[in-house]
Design an enzyme around this catalytic site. Structure first.
Site, PDB file in Angstrom:
ATOM      1  N   CYS A 266     113.995 157.447  38.941  1.00  0.00           N
ATOM      2  CA  CYS A 266     113.116 157.728  40.079  1.00  0.00           C
ATOM      3  C   CYS A 266     111.643 157.655  39.671  1.00  0.00           C
ATOM      4  CB  CYS A 266     113.448 159.079  40.678  1.00  0.00           C
ATOM      5  SG  CYS A 266     113.639 160.355  39.448  1.00  0.00           S
TER       6      CYS A 266
ATOM      7  N   GLY B 111     117.147 162.911  51.613  1.00  0.00           N
ATOM      8  CA  GLY B 111     116.292 164.088  51.494  1.00  0.00           C
ATOM      9  C   GLY B 111     115.761 164.535  52.841  1.00  0.00           C
TER      10      GLY B 111
ATOM     11  N   GLY C 267     117.869 162.592  44.931  1.00  0.00           N
ATOM     12  CA  GLY C 267     118.450 161.354  45.460  1.00  0.00           C
ATOM     13  C   GLY C 267     117.433 160.613  46.295  1.00  0.00           C
ATOM     14  N   SER C 268     117.931 159.908  47.306  1.00  0.00           N
ATOM     15  CA  SER C 268     117.045 159.042  48.082  1.00  0.00           C
ATOM     16  C   SER C 268     116.199 159.852  49.075  1.00  0.00           C
ATOM     17  CB  SER C 268     117.875 158.012  48.845  1.00  0.00           C
ATOM     18  OG  SER C 268     118.761 158.667  49.725  1.00  0.00           O
ATOM     19  N   THR C 269     115.058 159.303  49.422  1.00  0.00           N
ATOM     20  CA  THR C 269     114.155 159.959  50.372  1.00  0.00           C
ATOM     21  C   THR C 269     114.828 160.077  51.734  1.00  0.00           C
ATOM     22  OG1 THR C 269     112.186 159.263  49.169  1.00  0.00           O
ATOM     23  CG2 THR C 269     111.895 159.741  51.502  1.00  0.00           C
ATOM     24  N   GLU C 270     115.627 159.057  52.068  1.00  0.00           N
ATOM     25  CA  GLU C 270     116.309 159.067  53.367  1.00  0.00           C
ATOM     26  C   GLU C 270     117.257 160.276  53.485  1.00  0.00           C
ATOM     27  OE1 GLU C 270     118.296 155.307  53.881  1.00  0.00           O
ATOM     28  OE2 GLU C 270     119.679 156.287  55.285  1.00  0.00           O
TER      29      GLU C 270
ATOM     30  N   LYS D  75     127.711 169.101  43.555  1.00  0.00           N
ATOM     31  CA  LYS D  75     128.410 167.860  43.883  1.00  0.00           C
ATOM     32  C   LYS D  75     127.779 166.677  43.154  1.00  0.00           C
ATOM     33  CE  LYS D  75     128.066 164.711  46.963  1.00  0.00           C
ATOM     34  NZ  LYS D  75     128.479 163.538  46.151  1.00  0.00           N
TER      35      LYS D  75
HETATM   36  P1  NAD Z   1     121.790 159.040  47.962  1.00  0.00           P
HETATM   37  O1  NAD Z   1     120.586 159.822  48.276  1.00  0.00           O
HETATM   38  O2  NAD Z   1     122.563 158.451  49.087  1.00  0.00           O
HETATM   39  O3  NAD Z   1     122.814 159.898  47.102  1.00  0.00           O
HETATM   40  C1  NAD Z   1     122.438 160.958  46.263  1.00  0.00           C
HETATM   41  C2  NAD Z   1     123.465 162.066  46.369  1.00  0.00           C
HETATM   42  O4  NAD Z   1     123.457 162.605  47.689  1.00  0.00           O
HETATM   43  C3  NAD Z   1     124.902 161.633  46.127  1.00  0.00           C
HETATM   44  O5  NAD Z   1     125.597 162.665  45.474  1.00  0.00           O
HETATM   45  C4  NAD Z   1     125.449 161.469  47.546  1.00  0.00           C
HETATM   46  O6  NAD Z   1     126.844 161.598  47.636  1.00  0.00           O
HETATM   47  C5  NAD Z   1     124.759 162.594  48.262  1.00  0.00           C
HETATM   48  N1  NAD Z   1     124.609 162.426  49.700  1.00  0.00           N
HETATM   49  C6  NAD Z   1     124.592 161.286  50.424  1.00  0.00           C
HETATM   50  N2  NAD Z   1     124.402 161.558  51.733  1.00  0.00           N
HETATM   51  C7  NAD Z   1     124.292 162.902  51.843  1.00  0.00           C
HETATM   52  C8  NAD Z   1     124.063 163.802  52.929  1.00  0.00           C
HETATM   53  N3  NAD Z   1     123.911 163.344  54.180  1.00  0.00           N
HETATM   54  N4  NAD Z   1     123.988 165.121  52.675  1.00  0.00           N
HETATM   55  C9  NAD Z   1     124.121 165.592  51.418  1.00  0.00           C
HETATM   56  N5  NAD Z   1     124.348 164.797  50.356  1.00  0.00           N
HETATM   57  C10 NAD Z   1     124.422 163.463  50.552  1.00  0.00           C
HETATM   58  O7  NAD Z   1     121.375 157.918  46.969  1.00  0.00           O
HETATM   59  P2  NAD Z   1     122.169 156.551  46.684  1.00  0.00           P
HETATM   60  O8  NAD Z   1     122.782 155.984  47.914  1.00  0.00           O
HETATM   61  O9  NAD Z   1     123.066 156.770  45.549  1.00  0.00           O
HETATM   62  O10 NAD Z   1     120.970 155.629  46.261  1.00  0.00           O
HETATM   63  C11 NAD Z   1     120.142 155.087  47.266  1.00  0.00           C
HETATM   64  C12 NAD Z   1     118.723 155.006  46.802  1.00  0.00           C
HETATM   65  O11 NAD Z   1     118.276 156.327  46.488  1.00  0.00           O
HETATM   66  C13 NAD Z   1     118.498 154.239  45.533  1.00  0.00           C
HETATM   67  O12 NAD Z   1     118.367 152.874  45.743  1.00  0.00           O
HETATM   68  C14 NAD Z   1     117.227 154.858  45.048  1.00  0.00           C
HETATM   69  O13 NAD Z   1     116.130 154.286  45.677  1.00  0.00           O
HETATM   70  C15 NAD Z   1     117.321 156.283  45.474  1.00  0.00           C
HETATM   71  N6  NAD Z   1     117.744 157.186  44.392  1.00  0.00           N
HETATM   72  C16 NAD Z   1     116.827 158.019  43.850  1.00  0.00           C
HETATM   73  C17 NAD Z   1     117.207 158.858  42.823  1.00  0.00           C
HETATM   74  C18 NAD Z   1     116.261 159.794  42.183  1.00  0.00           C
HETATM   75  O14 NAD Z   1     116.513 160.220  41.063  1.00  0.00           O
HETATM   76  N7  NAD Z   1     115.196 160.194  42.827  1.00  0.00           N
HETATM   77  C19 NAD Z   1     118.498 158.843  42.347  1.00  0.00           C
HETATM   78  C20 NAD Z   1     119.427 157.988  42.946  1.00  0.00           C
HETATM   79  C21 NAD Z   1     119.027 157.184  43.980  1.00  0.00           C
END
Ligand code: NAD
Ligand code: MG
Length: 475
Positions: free
Chosen positions: A290, A239, A234-237, A182
């Site tokens: 990141c 994760g 993606g985000s730590t939250e 996804k």
């Molecule tokens: P996010 O973690 O919300 O999104 C990343 C991916 O996860 C997207 O594809 C999203 O649709 C999906 N996702 C969202 N909620 C989910 C869930 N509950 N279960 C499974 N998948 C889910 O990140 P964001 O909102 O795009 O960005 C927020 C913050 O995250 C940024 O400000 C940054 O600090 C951080 N970030 C880090 C990285 C990295 O490479 N480590 C990349 C993008 C964002």
């Protein structure tokens, strides 16, 4: 200062359809009744690029079932046969790299210079590299007969859409797994074009499935009982939510999360080179990285020299049209991300740090943020602790190597770090004490498919890239 005439890359090479379905079992289908549609925009102009499907529960079921059916025959292929498909995909990516680079810049906002010269070459390199492993898995140091895990659910972010796809799909397929991926909701297009690359390579149906959608689709996918492995960047939250969701199941998990990397400049560093490294560390990809060097630690004795040179260099950065080949800094990926950057920067102001940006004219439409540094930052400031994920650098100082190490490690994250010094022994001694997955010496933001990448602490667990990256997809 020089004036540059515009040098835009033509977008005519990209043929966008008005709408896209989901890629399941080798075909593009509209979403089922419990799914939906959404639009993806060009963040540099706010123009709608295409309508994209949001996969609902039934679509997720279908994609996981297709990946499950494909898993038996795919994993039974000799490694050398799987390698042929991966080599073919890598070559098609190279052939279509101009189209894919323009597409990536349109949907993401990153400068064409980066999508063309960094993202796309690395995407192809990842497929070539893991294609080479497919018939050598028993020599990977994971036992004489390592086995694939099964169906991998992969969720990726918007900052390097196609590169994160390559990091996830190439090792998974090389090891004999099948995938449901996804992409992020603001950058779904390059993954859909990759689906077309898979068809062109005649990859068996179901080996790769692409489900577009937002967080809900991602959640349905990682929580699906038919999935054997979850890989998330993606985000730590989010994760944390995923780690909770898969706890107690048989699923294997890899998480690549946020960072707040220290870029440490010692007084014996080659200052001009270090300034280039600082700029590359935080302004590459608008700081949506990141492992960005978002905390600059400068030794006090060279602070004035470094800051003067850094400001002079920042004044030459060109912000604007991502498709212009002269552009250094493109658009912020979304209105929501721009809002986060603005909010945290305002916190920097109210907490007493000093903000500086070079004079620069920002386009009227789209999402933009000028390259920014904050000086007078202390470790207690939120802009020194939280990931801003934008072109914003927090500058701190130190006096001794021990102080530099302590400050660098004073973060819940641990993804990357940089050390700048003329002295090899100092670099090795400091790198040894930094709690970070990658430490760059006299350079920054260098990526290579042969090198493992991943975090300590809240930056996640598991490694991607290199031989270590195979471990995530084998048992
Ligand atoms: P996010 O973690 O919300 O999104 C990343 C991916 O996860 C997207 O594809 C999203 O649709 C999906 N996702 C969202 N909620 C989910 C869930 N509950 N279960 C499974 N998948 C889910 O990140 P964001 O909102 O795009 O960005 C927020 C913050 O995250 C940024 O400000 C940054 O600090 C951080 N970030 C880090 C990285 C990295 O490479 N480590 C990349 C993008 C964002
Ligand atoms: Mg977009």
């Amino acid at each position: 200062m020089f004036e540059y005439a515009p040098a835009p890359e033509s977008r005519s090479i990209v043929d966008l359809a008005p709408s896209y379905g989901l890629f399941i079992d080798g075909a593009f289908d509209p979403p089922s009744a419990d799914g939906g549609v959404f639009k993806t925009v060009n963040p540099a102009s706010e123009e709608v690029l295409a309508e994209v499907s949001a996969a609902g529960p039934r679509d997720v079921d279908r994609a996981v079932a297709a990946a499950r059916r494909a898993f038996g025959p795919w994993s039974a292929l000799p490694g050398a046969e799987r390698a042929k498909y991966l080599f073919r995909i890598a070559r098609i990516i190279q052939e279509r790299s101009r189209e894919l680079a323009v597409l990536e810049s349109l949907d993401n906002g990153k400068p064409i210079r980066e999508s063309r010269d960094v993202d796309l070459p690395l995407v192809a390199a990842h497929f070539f590299y893991y294609a080479g492993w497919a018939d050598k898995l028993r020599y990977a140091g994971l036992g004489p007969d390592p086995r694939p895990l099964g169906v991998a659910a992969q969720v990726i972010p918007w900052n390097f859409p196609l590169l994160m796809l390559a990091w996830k799909i190439a090792p998974a397929l090389a090891c004999g797994n099948t995938v449901v991926l996804k992409p992020a909701e603001t950058t779904p297009l390059s993954a859909l074009f990759f689906a077309d690359v898979c068809r062109q390579a005649e990859l068996p149906p179901g080996v790769v499935n692409i489900l577009t959608g937002a967080g809900d689709t991602g959640r349905l996918l990682v929580e699906h009982p038919g999935v054997d492995k979850v890989a998330f960047t993606g985000s730590t939250e989010v994760g944390r939510q995923i780690a909770r969701a898969v706890a107690g199941t048989r699923k294997r998990v890899g998480l690549e999360l946020g960072g707040k990397a220290a870029n440490i400049i010692f007084d014996d560093a080659p200052i001009d080179q270090a300034v280039e490294g600082i700029v590359n560390g935080i302004f590459f990809n608008q700081g949506h990285v990141c492992c960005a060097g978002s905390r600059l630690l400068v030794q006090e004795s060279v602070y004035d020299e470094v800051l003067t040179a850094l400001k002079r260099r920042m004044a030459t950065l060109r912000v604007g049209d991502p498709l212009d080949k002269n552009t250094d800094i493109g658009a912020i990926n979304s209105a929501a991300q721009l809002e986060r950057i603005r909010t945290l920067s305002e916190v920097g102001d109210t907490e007493g740090a000093q903000r500086w940006s070079p004079a620069c004219e920002l386009p009227e439409h789209g999402y933009w943020f000028a390259p920014t540094i904050f000086t007078g930052v202390t470790q207690a400031h939120r802009i020194a602790r939280e990931e801003i994920f934008g072109p914003v650098l927090s500058v701190l100082t130190f006096r001794t190597p021990a102080e530099a190490i302590e400050k660098a490690n004073n973060t819940p994250y641990g993804l990357s770090a940089g050390v700048w010094s003329e002295k090899g022994s100092r670099i090795l001694a400091v790198a040894d004490k930094l709690r970070a997955g990658v430490v760059w010496a006299n350079t920054f933001n260098k990526f290579d498919p042969t090198s493992p990448f991943g975090g300590y602490k809240e930056s996640g667990y598991g490694r991607e890239g290199g031989r270590h990256g195979l471990e995530a997809y084998l048992a």
